[in-house]
Scaffold this active site. Structure first.
Site, short mmCIF file in Angstrom:
data_model
loop_
_atom_site.label_atom_id
_atom_site.label_comp_id
_atom_site.label_asym_id
_atom_site.label_seq_id
_atom_site.Cartn_x
_atom_site.Cartn_y
_atom_site.Cartn_z
N SER A 1 84.58 80.47 63.29
CA SER A 1 83.42 80.12 62.46
C SER A 1 83.31 78.63 62.20
CB SER A 1 83.50 80.85 61.12
OG SER A 1 84.69 80.52 60.45
N CYS A 2 82.07 78.21 61.94
CA CYS A 2 81.70 76.89 61.43
C CYS A 2 81.71 75.78 62.49
CB CYS A 2 82.56 76.46 60.26
SG CYS A 2 82.31 77.42 58.77
N ASP A 3 80.71 74.94 62.38
CA ASP A 3 80.60 73.73 63.19
C ASP A 3 79.97 72.65 62.33
OD1 ASP A 3 81.12 74.54 66.25
OD2 ASP A 3 80.04 76.18 65.25
#
Length: 421
Positions: free
Chosen positions: A10-12
Protein backbone atom coordinates in the site's frame (compact mmCIF):
# COMPACT_ATOMS: atom_id res chain seq x y z
CA UNK A 1 -8.31 -13.58 18.51
CA UNK A 2 -5.80 -11.27 16.82
CA UNK A 3 -5.21 -11.78 13.11
CA UNK A 4 -2.01 -10.61 11.46
CA UNK A 5 -1.84 -9.16 7.98
CA UNK A 6 1.25 -10.70 6.42
CA UNK A 7 1.55 -9.13 2.97
CA UNK A 8 -0.22 -5.79 2.63
CA UNK A 9 0.96 -3.61 -0.22
CA UNK A 10 0.00 0.00 0.00
CA UNK A 11 0.70 3.71 -0.43
CA UNK A 12 2.74 5.83 -2.81
CA UNK A 13 4.12 9.33 -2.30
CA UNK A 14 5.53 11.61 -5.01
CA UNK A 15 7.34 14.91 -5.35
CA UNK A 16 8.35 16.96 -8.38
CA UNK A 17 10.58 20.02 -8.15
CA UNK A 18 11.74 22.50 -10.81
CA UNK A 19 12.73 22.00 -13.58
CA UNK A 20 10.41 18.96 -13.67
CA UNK A 21 7.35 21.13 -13.00
CA UNK A 22 5.59 23.88 -14.89
CA UNK A 23 6.14 27.17 -13.09
CA UNK A 24 8.48 27.77 -10.21
CA UNK A 25 6.74 25.24 -7.96
CA UNK A 26 7.13 22.02 -6.06
CA UNK A 27 4.27 19.53 -6.52
CA UNK A 28 3.65 16.94 -3.79
CA UNK A 29 1.21 14.04 -3.99
CA UNK A 30 0.21 10.98 -1.99
CA UNK A 31 -2.31 8.16 -2.02
CA UNK A 32 -3.16 6.64 1.34
CA UNK A 33 -3.98 2.96 0.90
CA UNK A 34 -5.75 1.48 3.89
CA UNK A 35 -8.45 -1.11 4.72
CA UNK A 36 -11.40 -0.49 2.41
CA UNK A 37 -13.86 0.00 5.30
CA UNK A 38 -11.70 2.56 7.12
CA UNK A 39 -12.83 6.20 7.04
CA UNK A 40 -10.28 8.91 6.35
CA UNK A 41 -11.09 12.41 7.57
CA UNK A 42 -9.73 15.86 6.75
CA UNK A 43 -9.11 17.88 9.91
CA UNK A 44 -7.53 21.22 10.77
CA UNK A 45 -5.73 22.12 13.99
CA UNK A 46 -4.69 25.74 14.62
CA UNK A 47 -1.32 26.82 15.97
CA UNK A 48 -1.14 26.59 19.77
CA UNK A 49 1.08 27.35 22.77
CA UNK A 50 1.65 25.09 25.76
CA UNK A 51 2.91 25.34 29.33
CA UNK A 52 6.17 23.73 30.44
CA UNK A 53 5.74 20.08 31.38
CA UNK A 54 2.59 19.51 29.32
CA UNK A 55 2.18 16.19 27.53
CA UNK A 56 0.58 15.33 24.19
CA UNK A 57 -1.42 12.09 23.94
CA UNK A 58 -0.45 10.37 20.70
CA UNK A 59 -2.16 7.18 19.52
CA UNK A 60 -0.58 4.82 22.07
CA UNK A 61 1.60 6.95 24.31
CA UNK A 62 2.01 10.41 25.83
CA UNK A 63 5.17 12.39 25.06
CA UNK A 64 6.54 15.77 26.03
CA UNK A 65 4.85 18.68 24.29
CA UNK A 66 6.80 21.57 22.77
CA UNK A 67 6.15 25.23 23.71
CA UNK A 68 4.51 26.00 20.34
CA UNK A 69 2.94 24.01 17.51
CA UNK A 70 2.15 25.13 13.97
CA UNK A 71 -1.25 25.03 12.29
CA UNK A 72 -1.77 21.79 10.34
CA UNK A 73 -4.29 20.24 7.97
CA UNK A 74 -4.33 16.44 8.02
CA UNK A 75 -5.78 13.50 6.14
CA UNK A 76 -5.93 10.69 8.66
CA UNK A 77 -7.64 7.42 9.57
CA UNK A 78 -10.32 8.76 11.88
CA UNK A 79 -9.59 6.43 14.81
CA UNK A 80 -6.05 7.62 15.56
CA UNK A 81 -4.12 10.74 16.60
CA UNK A 82 -1.58 10.94 13.80
CA UNK A 83 -2.02 11.26 10.04
CA UNK A 84 -1.22 9.53 6.78
CA UNK A 85 -0.38 12.85 5.15
CA UNK A 86 -0.77 16.56 5.65
CA UNK A 87 0.71 20.03 5.52
CA UNK A 88 1.46 22.91 7.86
CA UNK A 89 1.20 26.69 7.68
CA UNK A 90 4.84 26.98 6.52
CA UNK A 91 4.34 24.87 3.41
CA UNK A 92 5.84 21.65 4.78
CA UNK A 93 4.15 18.47 3.49
CA UNK A 94 4.74 14.94 4.78
CA UNK A 95 3.52 11.50 3.74
CA UNK A 96 4.62 8.15 5.12
CA UNK A 97 4.88 4.59 3.83
CA UNK A 98 5.00 1.20 5.51
CA UNK A 99 8.33 -0.54 4.97
CA UNK A 100 9.72 -3.88 6.11
CA UNK A 101 13.25 -5.23 6.13
CA UNK A 102 15.76 -7.48 7.88
CA UNK A 103 15.19 -5.79 11.24
CA UNK A 104 12.21 -7.23 13.09
CA UNK A 105 9.31 -4.88 13.73
CA UNK A 106 8.97 -4.17 17.46
CA UNK A 107 5.80 -5.50 19.12
CA UNK A 108 5.84 -2.73 21.74
CA UNK A 109 3.46 0.20 21.49
CA UNK A 110 5.37 3.37 20.78
CA UNK A 111 4.93 6.15 18.21
CA UNK A 112 3.22 5.15 14.99
CA UNK A 113 4.70 6.43 11.76
CA UNK A 114 1.45 8.36 11.38
CA UNK A 115 2.07 10.02 14.76
CA UNK A 116 5.51 11.05 13.49
CA UNK A 117 3.92 12.63 10.40
CA UNK A 118 1.74 14.87 12.55
CA UNK A 119 4.50 15.65 15.04
CA UNK A 120 6.85 16.60 12.20
CA UNK A 121 4.25 18.96 10.74
CA UNK A 122 3.39 20.53 14.09
CA UNK A 123 7.02 21.15 15.05
CA UNK A 124 9.02 21.99 11.89
CA UNK A 125 8.90 24.97 9.53
CA UNK A 126 11.16 23.39 6.87
CA UNK A 127 11.51 19.93 5.41
CA UNK A 128 15.00 19.42 6.84
CA UNK A 129 13.84 20.46 10.31
CA UNK A 130 11.04 17.90 10.02
CA UNK A 131 13.68 15.23 9.41
CA UNK A 132 15.41 16.31 12.63
CA UNK A 133 12.14 16.30 14.59
CA UNK A 134 11.21 12.81 13.42
CA UNK A 135 14.61 11.19 13.99
CA UNK A 136 14.93 12.79 17.43
CA UNK A 137 11.52 11.40 18.43
CA UNK A 138 12.39 8.05 16.90
CA UNK A 139 15.54 7.85 19.00
CA UNK A 140 13.76 8.91 22.17
CA UNK A 141 10.50 6.95 21.93
CA UNK A 142 10.88 4.40 19.13
CA UNK A 143 8.25 3.33 16.62
CA UNK A 144 5.69 0.57 17.02
CA UNK A 145 2.09 -0.40 17.60
CA UNK A 146 -0.80 -1.80 15.61
CA UNK A 147 -1.75 0.42 12.68
CA UNK A 148 -5.24 -1.10 12.44
CA UNK A 149 -8.36 -0.33 14.46
CA UNK A 150 -9.77 -3.82 13.94
CA UNK A 151 -8.55 -7.12 15.38
CA UNK A 152 -6.21 -7.46 12.41
CA UNK A 153 -2.59 -6.66 13.21
CA UNK A 154 -0.43 -4.54 10.95
CA UNK A 155 2.96 -3.35 12.18
CA UNK A 156 5.82 -1.88 10.20
CA UNK A 157 8.78 0.46 10.00
CA UNK A 158 8.26 3.74 8.19
CA UNK A 159 9.62 5.84 5.38
CA UNK A 160 8.72 9.48 4.82
CA UNK A 161 8.72 11.93 1.93
CA UNK A 162 8.96 15.47 3.28
CA UNK A 163 8.75 18.53 1.04
CA UNK A 164 8.72 22.31 1.33
CA UNK A 165 8.93 25.17 -1.17
CA UNK A 166 12.65 24.66 -1.85
CA UNK A 167 13.53 20.98 -1.47
CA UNK A 168 12.43 17.52 -0.42
CA UNK A 169 13.85 14.84 1.85
CA UNK A 170 13.43 11.08 1.85
CA UNK A 171 13.72 9.60 5.33
CA UNK A 172 13.76 5.81 5.67
CA UNK A 173 13.89 3.87 8.93
CA UNK A 174 14.61 0.43 10.28
CA UNK A 175 13.80 0.33 13.97
CA UNK A 176 15.71 3.27 15.45
CA UNK A 177 18.20 3.34 12.58
CA UNK A 178 17.67 5.58 9.58
CA UNK A 179 19.08 7.26 6.50
CA UNK A 180 17.98 10.47 4.76
CA UNK A 181 18.45 11.73 1.21
CA UNK A 182 18.07 15.34 0.07
CA UNK A 183 16.26 16.02 -3.22
CA UNK A 184 16.82 19.48 -4.71
CA UNK A 185 15.42 19.07 -8.22
CA UNK A 186 13.65 16.66 -10.52
CA UNK A 187 11.31 13.88 -9.40
CA UNK A 188 11.30 11.31 -6.61
CA UNK A 189 8.82 8.81 -5.25
CA UNK A 190 8.63 6.29 -2.43
CA UNK A 191 6.55 3.16 -1.95
CA UNK A 192 6.62 0.19 0.45
CA UNK A 193 10.32 -0.49 0.13
CA UNK A 194 13.60 1.08 1.15
CA UNK A 195 14.89 3.18 -1.73
CA UNK A 196 17.87 5.16 -0.42
CA UNK A 197 20.98 3.54 -1.82
CA UNK A 198 24.44 5.18 -1.65
CA UNK A 199 23.39 8.85 -1.78
CA UNK A 200 22.98 9.45 1.94
CA UNK A 201 22.97 13.03 3.17
CA UNK A 202 22.20 12.32 6.82
CA UNK A 203 22.22 9.08 8.79
CA UNK A 204 21.93 7.54 12.24
CA UNK A 205 25.43 7.52 13.80
CA UNK A 206 25.31 3.73 14.28
CA UNK A 207 23.54 2.72 11.06
CA UNK A 208 26.72 1.25 9.54
CA UNK A 209 28.23 -0.29 12.65
CA UNK A 210 24.92 -1.94 13.54
CA UNK A 211 24.63 -3.42 10.05
CA UNK A 212 28.19 -4.71 10.31
CA UNK A 213 27.49 -6.27 13.72
CA UNK A 214 24.53 -8.17 12.23
CA UNK A 215 26.56 -9.41 9.30
CA UNK A 216 24.56 -7.40 6.76
CA UNK A 217 27.52 -5.29 5.59
CA UNK A 218 31.18 -6.21 5.40
CA UNK A 219 32.43 -2.69 6.16
CA UNK A 220 34.46 -2.61 2.95
CA UNK A 221 32.17 -2.15 -0.02
CA UNK A 222 30.29 1.11 -0.51
CA UNK A 223 27.43 1.37 2.01
CA UNK A 224 24.02 1.00 0.36
CA UNK A 225 21.23 1.54 2.89
CA UNK A 226 18.46 -0.17 0.93
CA UNK A 227 20.59 -3.15 -0.07
CA UNK A 228 21.88 -3.54 3.48
CA UNK A 229 18.62 -3.30 5.42
CA UNK A 230 16.09 -4.73 2.92
CA UNK A 231 14.68 -8.21 2.51
CA UNK A 232 16.13 -10.21 -0.34
CA UNK A 233 13.89 -11.67 -3.06
CA UNK A 234 10.55 -11.77 -1.27
CA UNK A 235 7.11 -11.66 -2.87
CA UNK A 236 6.39 -8.43 -1.00
CA UNK A 237 9.50 -6.75 -2.42
CA UNK A 238 8.61 -7.87 -5.95
CA UNK A 239 5.10 -6.42 -5.68
CA UNK A 240 6.12 -3.10 -4.17
CA UNK A 241 9.09 -2.66 -6.52
CA UNK A 242 6.73 -2.99 -9.47
CA UNK A 243 4.48 -0.21 -8.17
CA UNK A 244 7.47 1.93 -7.20
CA UNK A 245 8.92 1.62 -10.71
CA UNK A 246 5.58 2.35 -12.38
CA UNK A 247 5.19 5.48 -10.26
CA UNK A 248 8.64 6.69 -11.25
CA UNK A 249 7.88 6.04 -14.92
CA UNK A 250 4.72 8.15 -14.70
CA UNK A 251 6.67 11.01 -13.12
CA UNK A 252 9.45 10.80 -15.73
CA UNK A 253 6.91 10.66 -18.56
CA UNK A 254 5.67 14.14 -17.63
CA UNK A 255 8.97 15.64 -16.47
CA UNK A 256 9.18 19.29 -17.44
CA UNK A 257 5.41 19.69 -17.52
CA UNK A 258 4.22 18.38 -14.14
CA UNK A 259 1.33 20.30 -12.62
CA UNK A 260 -1.14 19.60 -9.83
CA UNK A 261 -3.46 18.06 -12.43
CA UNK A 262 -0.66 15.79 -13.61
CA UNK A 263 -0.13 14.59 -10.06
CA UNK A 264 -3.86 13.99 -9.62
CA UNK A 265 -3.85 11.89 -12.80
CA UNK A 266 -0.95 9.81 -11.47
CA UNK A 267 -2.78 9.21 -8.19
CA UNK A 268 -5.84 8.11 -10.18
CA UNK A 269 -3.90 5.58 -12.27
CA UNK A 270 -5.31 2.09 -11.67
CA UNK A 271 -3.30 0.15 -14.25
CA UNK A 272 -0.09 0.81 -12.32
CA UNK A 273 -1.68 -0.20 -9.01
CA UNK A 274 -1.09 3.28 -7.59
CA UNK A 275 -4.84 3.80 -7.27
CA UNK A 276 -5.43 0.61 -5.34
CA UNK A 277 -8.61 -1.46 -5.29
CA UNK A 278 -9.76 -4.39 -3.16
CA UNK A 279 -9.46 -5.11 0.56
CA UNK A 280 -6.68 -2.53 0.79
CA UNK A 281 -7.62 0.45 -1.34
CA UNK A 282 -6.89 4.14 -1.80
CA UNK A 283 -9.00 5.71 0.96
CA UNK A 284 -7.69 9.26 0.70
CA UNK A 285 -5.49 11.37 -1.59
CA UNK A 286 -3.59 14.65 -1.39
CA UNK A 287 -1.88 16.97 -3.89
CA UNK A 288 -0.05 20.18 -2.92
CA UNK A 289 1.27 23.14 -4.90
CA UNK A 290 4.25 24.75 -3.14
CA UNK A 291 5.36 27.92 -4.97
CA UNK A 292 8.98 28.82 -4.44
CA UNK A 293 8.03 32.51 -4.13
CA UNK A 294 7.39 32.99 -0.38
CA UNK A 295 4.67 35.62 -0.89
CA UNK A 296 2.45 33.17 -2.79
CA UNK A 297 0.19 30.79 -0.86
CA UNK A 298 0.71 27.05 -0.79
CA UNK A 299 -2.40 25.21 -1.94
CA UNK A 300 -3.30 21.75 -0.67
CA UNK A 301 -5.94 19.57 -2.33
CA UNK A 302 -7.60 16.70 -0.44
CA UNK A 303 -10.28 14.17 -1.41
CA UNK A 304 -11.42 12.89 2.02
CA UNK A 305 -13.14 10.00 0.19
CA UNK A 306 -12.04 6.65 -1.28
CA UNK A 307 -10.86 6.14 -4.87
CA UNK A 308 -9.48 9.41 -6.28
CA UNK A 309 -10.82 8.42 -9.71
CA UNK A 310 -14.34 8.94 -8.34
CA UNK A 311 -13.52 11.75 -5.91
CA UNK A 312 -12.98 15.49 -6.02
CA UNK A 313 -9.69 17.15 -5.05
CA UNK A 314 -10.72 20.19 -2.99
CA UNK A 315 -8.38 23.12 -2.20
CA UNK A 316 -7.26 24.31 1.23
CA UNK A 317 -5.16 27.43 1.96
CA UNK A 318 -3.83 28.41 5.38
CA UNK A 319 -5.16 31.72 6.70
CA UNK A 320 -5.87 32.82 10.29
CA UNK A 321 -9.12 31.84 12.02
CA UNK A 322 -10.09 28.83 9.93
CA UNK A 323 -12.90 27.02 11.71
CA UNK A 324 -13.32 23.29 12.20
CA UNK A 325 -13.89 21.34 8.99
CA UNK A 326 -17.16 19.87 10.17
CA UNK A 327 -18.32 17.93 7.13
CA UNK A 328 -15.05 16.02 6.73
CA UNK A 329 -14.55 15.40 10.48
CA UNK A 330 -15.67 12.05 11.83
CA UNK A 331 -17.74 11.56 15.00
CA UNK A 332 -15.52 11.36 18.08
CA UNK A 333 -15.70 8.08 20.00
CA UNK A 334 -12.27 8.08 21.67
CA UNK A 335 -9.22 5.87 21.25
CA UNK A 336 -8.29 2.84 23.29
CA UNK A 337 -8.58 2.95 27.07
CA UNK A 338 -5.18 4.36 28.17
CA UNK A 339 -5.09 2.21 31.33
CA UNK A 340 -6.50 -1.16 30.29
CA UNK A 341 -5.36 -0.86 26.70
CA UNK A 342 -8.55 -2.58 25.60
CA UNK A 343 -10.89 -1.45 22.85
CA UNK A 344 -13.80 0.56 24.22
CA UNK A 345 -16.17 -0.94 21.66
CA UNK A 346 -17.27 -4.49 20.99
CA UNK A 347 -17.82 -3.54 17.35
CA UNK A 348 -16.20 -0.83 15.25
CA UNK A 349 -18.14 2.44 15.59
CA UNK A 350 -19.53 4.18 12.55
CA UNK A 351 -16.93 6.86 11.85
CA UNK A 352 -18.32 8.09 8.53
CA UNK A 353 -18.40 11.89 8.20
CA UNK A 354 -21.04 13.67 6.13
CA UNK A 355 -18.98 13.91 2.93
CA UNK A 356 -18.08 10.22 3.18
CA UNK A 357 -21.74 9.23 3.55
CA UNK A 358 -22.84 11.33 0.56
CA UNK A 359 -19.98 9.98 -1.55
CA UNK A 360 -20.81 6.41 -0.56
CA UNK A 361 -24.48 6.84 -1.49
CA UNK A 362 -23.52 8.47 -4.79
CA UNK A 363 -21.32 5.51 -5.73
CA UNK A 364 -24.26 3.16 -5.25
CA UNK A 365 -26.35 5.35 -7.55
CA UNK A 366 -23.55 5.54 -10.12
CA UNK A 367 -23.28 1.76 -10.25
CA UNK A 368 -27.05 1.32 -10.58
CA UNK A 369 -27.34 3.59 -13.60
CA UNK A 370 -24.60 4.11 -16.17
CA UNK A 371 -26.27 7.26 -17.48
CA UNK A 372 -26.61 8.83 -14.03
CA UNK A 373 -23.08 7.78 -13.15
CA UNK A 374 -21.59 9.40 -16.24
CA UNK A 375 -23.56 12.61 -15.67
CA UNK A 376 -22.51 12.78 -12.03
CA UNK A 377 -18.85 12.15 -12.84
CA UNK A 378 -19.00 14.88 -15.46
CA UNK A 379 -20.34 17.32 -12.86
CA UNK A 380 -17.68 16.28 -10.33
CA UNK A 381 -14.84 16.74 -12.83
CA UNK A 382 -16.28 20.11 -13.82
CA UNK A 383 -16.36 21.19 -10.18
CA UNK A 384 -12.76 20.07 -9.64
CA UNK A 385 -11.58 21.84 -12.80
CA UNK A 386 -13.26 25.05 -11.64
CA UNK A 387 -11.42 24.85 -8.33
CA UNK A 388 -8.08 24.20 -10.02
CA UNK A 389 -8.63 27.18 -12.33
CA UNK A 390 -9.56 29.40 -9.37
CA UNK A 391 -6.35 28.41 -7.58
CA UNK A 392 -4.28 29.02 -10.71
CA UNK A 393 -5.84 32.48 -11.00
CA UNK A 394 -4.82 33.21 -7.40
CA UNK A 395 -1.23 32.12 -8.07
CA UNK A 396 -0.91 33.91 -11.41
CA UNK A 397 -2.50 37.17 -10.29
CA UNK A 398 -1.41 37.12 -6.62
CA UNK A 399 -4.96 37.95 -5.59
CA UNK A 400 -5.77 35.81 -2.58
CA UNK A 401 -8.63 37.21 -0.53
CA UNK A 402 -8.36 36.02 3.10
CA UNK A 403 -12.14 35.86 3.48
CA UNK A 404 -12.32 33.62 0.42
CA UNK A 405 -9.60 31.30 1.77
CA UNK A 406 -11.25 31.13 5.19
CA UNK A 407 -14.10 28.95 3.90
CA UNK A 408 -12.47 27.69 0.70
CA UNK A 409 -12.30 24.02 1.63
CA UNK A 410 -15.61 23.92 3.49
CA UNK A 411 -17.44 25.60 0.60
CA UNK A 412 -15.85 23.18 -1.85
CA UNK A 413 -17.11 20.27 0.25
CA UNK A 414 -20.60 21.77 0.21
CA UNK A 415 -20.49 22.07 -3.57
CA UNK A 416 -19.37 18.46 -3.88
CA UNK A 417 -22.21 17.29 -1.64
CA UNK A 418 -24.66 19.24 -3.79
CA UNK A 419 -23.24 17.55 -6.90
CA UNK A 420 -24.16 14.17 -5.43
CA UNK A 421 -27.86 14.99 -5.24
Amino acid sequence: MTHRITDPSSCDTFVALPPATLGNRTIFGKNSDRPSDEVQEIVYFPAATYNPGEKVECTYMAIEQVPETYAVVLSRPSWLWGAEMGANEHGVCIGNEAVWGKEEVCDDEALLGMDLVRLGLERADTAEKAVSVIVDLLGKYGQGGNCMESHMTLKYHNSFLIADRKEAWILETSGKHWAAERVEEGVRNISNQLSITTKIDREHPDVRSYAASRGWWDGKKEFDFAATYSYVNTARMTTTRGRFCEGYKLLKKHTGNITAETMMAILRDKESGINMEGGFMTTGSMVSILPQEPHLPCIHFFTGTPDPDRSVFKPFIFVPNITELLKTSSPVFGLEDPVKKQPRFQTKPDRRHELYRKHESALVMMESSKEKGERMMENLRKLEKEKINEMEHILQNECLLPDQALTLFSNSVEEEICAYT
